[in-house]
Scaffold this motif. Sequence first.
Motif, mmCIF file in Angstrom:
data_model
loop_
_atom_site.group_PDB
_atom_site.id
_atom_site.type_symbol
_atom_site.label_atom_id
_atom_site.label_comp_id
_atom_site.label_asym_id
_atom_site.label_seq_id
_atom_site.Cartn_x
_atom_site.Cartn_y
_atom_site.Cartn_z
ATOM 1 N N GLN A 67 -1.881 -1.215 8.661
ATOM 2 C CA GLN A 67 -3.218 -0.803 8.230
ATOM 3 C C GLN A 67 -3.139 0.141 7.030
ATOM 4 O OE1 GLN A 67 -4.788 0.781 11.900
ATOM 5 N NE2 GLN A 67 -5.952 -1.083 12.293
ATOM 6 N N PHE A 68 -2.198 1.067 7.051
ATOM 7 C CA PHE A 68 -2.066 1.985 5.921
ATOM 8 C C PHE A 68 -1.731 1.213 4.642
ATOM 9 C CE2 PHE A 68 0.119 5.055 3.199
ATOM 10 C CZ PHE A 68 -0.845 6.045 3.153
ATOM 11 N N GLU A 69 -0.847 0.229 4.758
ATOM 12 C CA GLU A 69 -0.529 -0.608 3.604
ATOM 13 C C GLU A 69 -1.777 -1.330 3.103
ATOM 14 O OE1 GLU A 69 3.453 -2.685 3.501
ATOM 15 O OE2 GLU A 69 3.359 -2.150 5.623
ATOM 16 N N GLU A 70 -2.608 -1.805 4.040
ATOM 17 C CA GLU A 70 -3.851 -2.461 3.653
ATOM 18 C C GLU A 70 -4.790 -1.481 2.942
ATOM 19 O OE1 GLU A 70 -7.768 -4.629 5.572
ATOM 20 O OE2 GLU A 70 -5.992 -4.432 6.807
ATOM 21 N N PHE A 71 -4.872 -0.262 3.468
ATOM 22 C CA PHE A 71 -5.715 0.748 2.834
ATOM 23 C C PHE A 71 -5.292 0.974 1.387
ATOM 24 C CE2 PHE A 71 -6.137 3.060 7.175
ATOM 25 C CZ PHE A 71 -6.957 2.060 7.647
ATOM 26 N N CYS A 72 -3.991 0.934 1.162
ATOM 27 C CA CYS A 72 -3.472 1.178 -0.185
ATOM 28 C C CYS A 72 -3.818 0.051 -1.158
ATOM 29 C CB CYS A 72 -1.962 1.404 -0.138
ATOM 30 S SG CYS A 72 -1.503 2.966 0.645
ATOM 31 N N THR A 73 -4.221 -1.101 -0.625
ATOM 32 C CA THR A 73 -4.620 -2.212 -1.494
ATOM 33 C C THR A 73 -6.097 -2.144 -1.875
ATOM 34 O OG1 THR A 73 -5.209 -3.729 0.307
ATOM 35 C CG2 THR A 73 -2.889 -3.731 -0.421
ATOM 36 N N LEU A 102 -14.809 0.827 5.181
ATOM 37 C CA LEU A 102 -13.502 1.428 5.402
ATOM 38 C C LEU A 102 -13.198 2.456 4.321
ATOM 39 C CD1 LEU A 102 -10.841 1.551 6.945
ATOM 40 C CD2 LEU A 102 -10.055 -0.373 5.562
ATOM 41 N N TRP A 103 -13.477 2.104 3.089
ATOM 42 C CA TRP A 103 -13.228 3.002 1.961
ATOM 43 C C TRP A 103 -14.033 4.301 2.118
ATOM 44 C CZ3 TRP A 103 -9.831 3.716 -1.696
ATOM 45 C CH2 TRP A 103 -10.145 4.524 -2.787
ATOM 46 N N GLU A 105 -15.056 5.698 4.890
ATOM 47 C CA GLU A 105 -14.434 6.501 5.947
ATOM 48 C C GLU A 105 -13.199 7.221 5.423
ATOM 49 O OE1 GLU A 105 -13.666 4.069 9.360
ATOM 50 O OE2 GLU A 105 -15.792 3.762 9.764
ATOM 51 N N LEU A 106 -12.411 6.521 4.638
ATOM 52 C CA LEU A 106 -11.206 7.126 4.083
ATOM 53 C C LEU A 106 -11.552 8.246 3.099
ATOM 54 C CD1 LEU A 106 -9.100 3.905 3.530
ATOM 55 C CD2 LEU A 106 -8.713 5.676 5.239
ATOM 56 N N GLN A 107 -12.574 8.049 2.300
ATOM 57 C CA GLN A 107 -12.980 9.056 1.331
ATOM 58 C C GLN A 107 -13.488 10.323 2.019
ATOM 59 O OE1 GLN A 107 -12.626 8.882 -2.186
ATOM 60 N NE2 GLN A 107 -11.307 7.272 -1.415
ATOM 61 N N GLN A 108 -14.014 10.171 3.221
ATOM 62 C CA GLN A 108 -14.491 11.331 3.984
ATOM 63 C C GLN A 108 -13.350 11.994 4.752
ATOM 64 O OE1 GLN A 108 -17.623 9.769 6.414
ATOM 65 N NE2 GLN A 108 -18.970 9.369 4.669
ATOM 66 N N GLY A 109 -12.158 11.473 4.593
ATOM 67 C CA GLY A 109 -10.991 12.047 5.269
ATOM 68 C C GLY A 109 -10.829 11.609 6.705
ATOM 69 N N ASN A 110 -11.484 10.528 7.091
ATOM 70 C CA ASN A 110 -11.415 10.024 8.466
ATOM 71 C C ASN A 110 -10.244 9.055 8.635
ATOM 72 O OD1 ASN A 110 -13.714 11.474 9.136
ATOM 73 N ND2 ASN A 110 -15.061 9.810 8.573
#
Length: 116
Positions: A67-73, A102-103, A105-110
Amino acid sequence: VHTSTYLTHSAYEAVVRGLLAVGETRPWLPPLSVQTSALKFLGLFLKANNPKNTELRSSRYKEQLKQFEEFCTLPGYFLANSHAEEAQLQDPTTEYAGKVKLWQELQQGNFGKALG
């Protein structure tokens, strides 16, 4: 046992494999720095490949690493789809909408929530 001998026998191979994976993957996930992204990837890699893990724990960490690898894409995905049709951007059932959620959530630090 000397510290250097202990580290050579216990951690050297795993860390080198992890660093090679970082070099191949070159993970970067904004808003994290490149260094923080690489360290997060390395930590997940080492946890996922720990031979002392149970099968269940290993599979969970491997899923988190994937999942982290996917987030990095995601940044590349958004660049590649920057000319998407307005209908696609507004439809909440599209792949694009899922990646936007998803983006956000990630931008909010979740990161914990995003990793499941």
